[in-house]
Motif scaffolding. Structure first.
Motif, PDB file in Angstrom:
ATOM      1  N   LYS A 197     -90.051  47.220-137.714  1.00 17.41           N
ATOM      2  CA  LYS A 197     -91.113  48.195-137.485  1.00 17.41           C
ATOM      3  C   LYS A 197     -91.850  48.513-138.777  1.00 17.41           C
ATOM      4  O   LYS A 197     -93.062  48.762-138.765  1.00 17.41           O
ATOM      5  N   ASN A 198     -91.144  48.484-139.901  1.00 17.31           N
ATOM      6  CA  ASN A 198     -91.698  48.987-141.150  1.00 17.31           C
ATOM      7  C   ASN A 198     -91.979  47.934-142.212  1.00 17.31           C
ATOM      8  O   ASN A 198     -92.624  48.247-143.216  1.00 17.31           O
ATOM      9  N   VAL A 199     -91.500  46.721-142.032  1.00 15.87           N
ATOM     10  CA  VAL A 199     -91.674  45.692-143.054  1.00 15.87           C
ATOM     11  C   VAL A 199     -92.448  44.519-142.460  1.00 15.87           C
ATOM     12  O   VAL A 199     -91.874  43.645-141.798  1.00 15.87           O
ATOM     13  N   PRO A 200     -93.762  44.463-142.656  1.00 18.37           N
ATOM     14  CA  PRO A 200     -94.532  43.328-142.149  1.00 18.37           C
ATOM     15  C   PRO A 200     -94.302  42.091-143.006  1.00 18.37           C
ATOM     16  O   PRO A 200     -93.836  42.185-144.139  1.00 18.37           O
ATOM     17  N   GLY A 201     -94.633  40.944-142.472  1.00 26.34           N
ATOM     18  CA  GLY A 201     -94.557  39.709-143.244  1.00 26.34           C
ATOM     19  C   GLY A 201     -93.295  38.909-143.047  1.00 26.34           C
ATOM     20  O   GLY A 201     -93.133  37.852-143.653  1.00 26.34           O
ATOM     21  N   ILE A 202     -92.385  39.371-142.202  1.00 26.91           N
ATOM     22  CA  ILE A 202     -91.171  38.612-141.913  1.00 26.91           C
ATOM     23  C   ILE A 202     -91.530  37.529-140.902  1.00 26.91           C
ATOM     24  O   ILE A 202     -91.995  37.809-139.806  1.00 26.91           O
ATOM     25  N   GLY A 203     -91.298  36.276-141.273  1.00 27.59           N
ATOM     26  CA  GLY A 203     -91.634  35.180-140.371  1.00 27.59           C
ATOM     27  C   GLY A 203     -90.584  34.926-139.323  1.00 27.59           C
ATOM     28  O   GLY A 203     -90.888  34.541-138.195  1.00 27.59           O
TER      29      GLY A 203
END
Length: 287
Positions: A197-203
């Protein structure tokens, strides 16, 4: 600047709605040569449980290059996309191995294991950031030092072209770097919803069911009901956030189940065949 092709075969497969077919491979030159001629979308050189050796990783990347394949395709797109699993745990905030791997030209990093979102800044986005990227939350995968020369050369791009592509996907839809976080214990599973929810950019979230099964008291019993229940929690959470989920032990006997359960990043062990030896043993009575 002319439009550049999609370089990362793993991302290409996922964007097309397909499953990405990958494997772990030892960071050895012979292994790299074999991987370069395989049908995998990508391979992950294993340097978590094997020693970290930056020079050897660099050599493996070079031996992944196949001049005949490049000439035939008339493209710098790699036939098999090289990535690496680094040894540091996600909570250690040791960025240097990820930075070195990216500067050598790796297209993706596997970070083991993750308990929460604090370590995700290691993924290493490029600088300078575009105006759109500067508006992203500060907890996005973090800042990578500016040393693009070797990686740009390995990717076959000019420096400005490399800056255009050297970012994490899908945070940047044009990015070619695939950030994979491993979830290997119950604490990580419980924190996963907040992390995504809080950390974008995880592939991709890659399940580490070996460690998870150990903690649950059923070591390497991958079909045990309790282990499968905890793994399902990871899959369901990833589906909720539209994040790819991966499985590291896809085999002939479980492949159909794993695909049905929703895994899209599939790691299949590259099995060495002894078919010719078996035939010769049979003919010569050596079986």
């Amino acid at each position: 600047m002319a439009d550049l092709p999609r370089l990362n075969g793993v991302i290409r497969a996922l964007e097309a709605g397909q499953h990405a077919l990958t494997c772990f491979a030892p960071a050895e030159i012979n292994s790299a040569v074999a991987m370069s001629a395989s049908k995998f979308d990508g391979c992950v050189f294993e340097m978590e449980h094997n020693p970290w050796d930056g020079r050897l990783l660099r050599d493996c990347l070079q031996y992944m290059l196949n001049r005949a394949q490049i000439a035939k395709a008339a493209s710098v797109v790699p036939g098999v996309t090289p990535m690496v699993r680094i040894p540091v745990n996600g909570v250690e905030m040791a960025q240097w191995q990820a930075k070195q791997a990216l500067d050598m030209g790796c297209y993706g990093i596997v970070f083991p294991p993750y308990f929460d979102g604090r370590g995700s800044r290691q993924c290493g986005r490029r600088l300078p950031l575009s105006a759109a990227q500067r508006r992203k939350p500060l907890r996005a995968p973090g800042i990578r030092g500016d040393g693009p020369t070797t990686a740009a050369r390995y990717w076959g791009l000019g420096q400005q072209e490399y800056y255009q592509k050297a970012d994490v996907w899908p945070l940047n839809p044009q990015g070619e770097i695939f950030c994979i976080l491993q979830i290997e214990d119950t604490r990580g599973v419980e924190n996963l919803d907040d992390m995504l929810k809080n950390v974008p950019g995880i592939g991709c979230i890659l399940i580490g069911e070996g460690d998870l099964s150990q903690e649950l008291g059923y070591p390497r019993q991958y079909e045990h009901k309790v282990v499968l229940e905890w793994m399902k929690r990871v899959v369901d959470t990833c589906k909720k956030h539209n994040v790819v989920v991966g499985h590291p032990h896809v085999e002939q006997g479980n492949a159909e189940r794993i695909v049905k359960e929703g895994y899209r990043f599939l790691m299949c062990a590259p099995v060495q065949s002894y078919g010719h030896l078996t035939a010769a043993q049979k003919v010569t009575g050596r079986t």
